[in-house]
Enzyme design. Structure first.
Site, PDB file in Angstrom:
ATOM      1  N   GLN A   1      21.657   8.518  -5.931  1.00  0.00           N
ATOM      2  CA  GLN A   1      21.945   9.643  -5.030  1.00  0.00           C
ATOM      3  C   GLN A   1      23.449   9.774  -4.797  1.00  0.00           C
ATOM      4  OE1 GLN A   1      19.161   9.512  -1.695  1.00  0.00           O
ATOM      5  NE2 GLN A   1      17.629   8.763  -3.155  1.00  0.00           N
TER       6      GLN A   1
HETATM    7  N1  LIG Z   1       7.381  12.439 -17.048  1.00  0.00           N
HETATM    8  C1  LIG Z   1       8.154  11.391 -16.794  1.00  0.00           C
HETATM    9  N2  LIG Z   1       8.489  11.084 -15.533  1.00  0.00           N
HETATM   10  C2  LIG Z   1       9.287  10.010 -15.323  1.00  0.00           C
HETATM   11  C3  LIG Z   1       9.769   9.205 -16.379  1.00  0.00           C
HETATM   12  N3  LIG Z   1      10.542   8.223 -15.847  1.00  0.00           N
HETATM   13  C4  LIG Z   1      10.510   8.403 -14.525  1.00  0.00           C
HETATM   14  N4  LIG Z   1       9.753   9.478 -14.196  1.00  0.00           N
HETATM   15  C5  LIG Z   1       9.487  10.013 -12.860  1.00  0.00           C
HETATM   16  O1  LIG Z   1      10.725  10.461 -12.329  1.00  0.00           O
HETATM   17  C6  LIG Z   1      10.742  10.274 -10.913  1.00  0.00           C
HETATM   18  C7  LIG Z   1      11.962   9.471 -10.516  1.00  0.00           C
HETATM   19  O2  LIG Z   1      11.832   8.154 -11.058  1.00  0.00           O
HETATM   20  P1  LIG Z   1      12.644   6.908 -10.449  1.00  0.00           P
HETATM   21  O3  LIG Z   1      12.391   5.774 -11.359  1.00  0.00           O
HETATM   22  O4  LIG Z   1      12.344   6.737  -9.016  1.00  0.00           O
HETATM   23  O5  LIG Z   1      14.129   7.445 -10.613  1.00  0.00           O
HETATM   24  P2  LIG Z   1      15.479   6.712 -10.177  1.00  0.00           P
HETATM   25  O6  LIG Z   1      16.462   6.990 -11.260  1.00  0.00           O
HETATM   26  O7  LIG Z   1      15.225   5.299  -9.858  1.00  0.00           O
HETATM   27  O8  LIG Z   1      15.911   7.525  -8.894  1.00  0.00           O
HETATM   28  P3  LIG Z   1      16.799   7.034  -7.620  1.00  0.00           P
HETATM   29  O9  LIG Z   1      16.234   5.735  -7.136  1.00  0.00           O
HETATM   30  O10 LIG Z   1      16.642   8.126  -6.613  1.00  0.00           O
HETATM   31  O11 LIG Z   1      18.215   6.917  -8.090  1.00  0.00           O
HETATM   32  C8  LIG Z   1       9.412   9.588 -10.564  1.00  0.00           C
HETATM   33  O12 LIG Z   1       8.513  10.591 -10.166  1.00  0.00           O
HETATM   34  C9  LIG Z   1       8.967   8.967 -11.886  1.00  0.00           C
HETATM   35  O13 LIG Z   1       7.572   8.823 -11.976  1.00  0.00           O
HETATM   36  C10 LIG Z   1       9.390   9.557 -17.721  1.00  0.00           C
HETATM   37  O14 LIG Z   1       9.755   8.934 -18.722  1.00  0.00           O
HETATM   38  N5  LIG Z   1       8.594  10.664 -17.859  1.00  0.00           N
END
Ligand SMILES: Nc1nc2c(ncn2[C@@H]2O[C@H](COP(=O)(O)OP(=O)(O)OP(=O)(O)O)[C@@H](O)[C@H]2O)c(=O)[nH]1
Ligand SMILES: [Mg+2]
Length: 186
Positions: free
Chosen positions: A72
């Site tokens: 974020q």
């Molecule tokens: N369709 C799809 N969705 C994904 C994939 N990887 C992650 N997501 C989705 O993307 C969203 C964000 O995933 P996170 O892993 O929480 O992302 P993050 O990068 O850790 O985000 P922050 O903690 O906010 O920085 C979630 O709803 C996941 O299920 C993917 O390969 N395909």
């Protein structure tokens, strides 16, 4: 490679074959999903990371000290406080999030220019390839203006779908190989 070896020897080599890895990228890129998937413990929908997740992961006899930092906006400003002793970076991109591709490029360029991270290998995971609208590696490469072969540091763009556990093994294998080769060059 000689320059890399000496820098690794001086700065990043750990006695017990342990490397600090940062997982970076914009919010919702899929960083936490990747960290969970590689440990085989994905349980339900991940919640946005507040601060960081820190996990020790052992892969191919290498111990990875993995820091998954929140993507974020306010948190991106403090990524730099985690740079010290970093051995490798995994930069995760949501390839369906085309409206923020310039922001992704800015963050990427910031990391590439960061003096504390010079020579550090970067694995770019072009995530969410399971979604039909996701841009592929070739378009991503153009959007980011990255030509892997022209970089002084090891850099690789790898297609991935964290949800479907695709591309993660190949990506981590590449990164570990880079780190381990430096170990082997003793
Ligand atoms: N369709 C799809 N969705 C994904 C994939 N990887 C992650 N997501 C989705 O993307 C969203 C964000 O995933 P996170 O892993 O929480 O992302 P993050 O990068 O850790 O985000 P922050 O903690 O906010 O920085 C979630 O709803 C996941 O299920 C993917 O390969 N395909
Ligand atoms: Mg997260």
């Amino acid at each position: 490679m000689g320059v890399f070896v000496s820098i690794w020897d001086k700065l990043f080599r750990k006695e017990d074959n342990n490397f600090k890895i940062l997982i970076l990228g914009l919010d919702r890129a899929g960083k936490t999903t990747i960290l969970e998937k590689i440990q085989g413990k994905m349980e339900g929908e991940p919640v946005p990371t507040i601060g960081y997740n820190h996990q020790k992961v052992v892969m191919r006899n290498v111990s990875l000290d993995v820091w998954d930092l929140s993507g974020q906006e306010t948190m991106r400003k403090i990524w730099k406080h985690y740079f010290v002793d970093t051995g490798g970076i995994i930069f995760v991109i949501d390839c369906t999030d085309c409206s923020r591709i310039e922001l992704v490029r800015d963050e990427m360029n910031y990391l590439l220019a960061e003096p504390e991270l010079l020579e550090i290998p970067i694995l770019i995971l072009a995530n969410k390839q399971d979604i039909p609208e996701a841009i592929g590696v070739d378009n991503l490469r153009k959007s980011l203006g990255i030509v892997e072969e022209e970089h002084k540091r090891p850099i690789k763009i790898q297609e991935a779908s964290a949800i479907q556990d695709e591309g993660l093994d190949s990506g981590f294998e590449w990164l570990i190989k880079i780190l381990s080769n430096e170990e082997d060059d003793d």
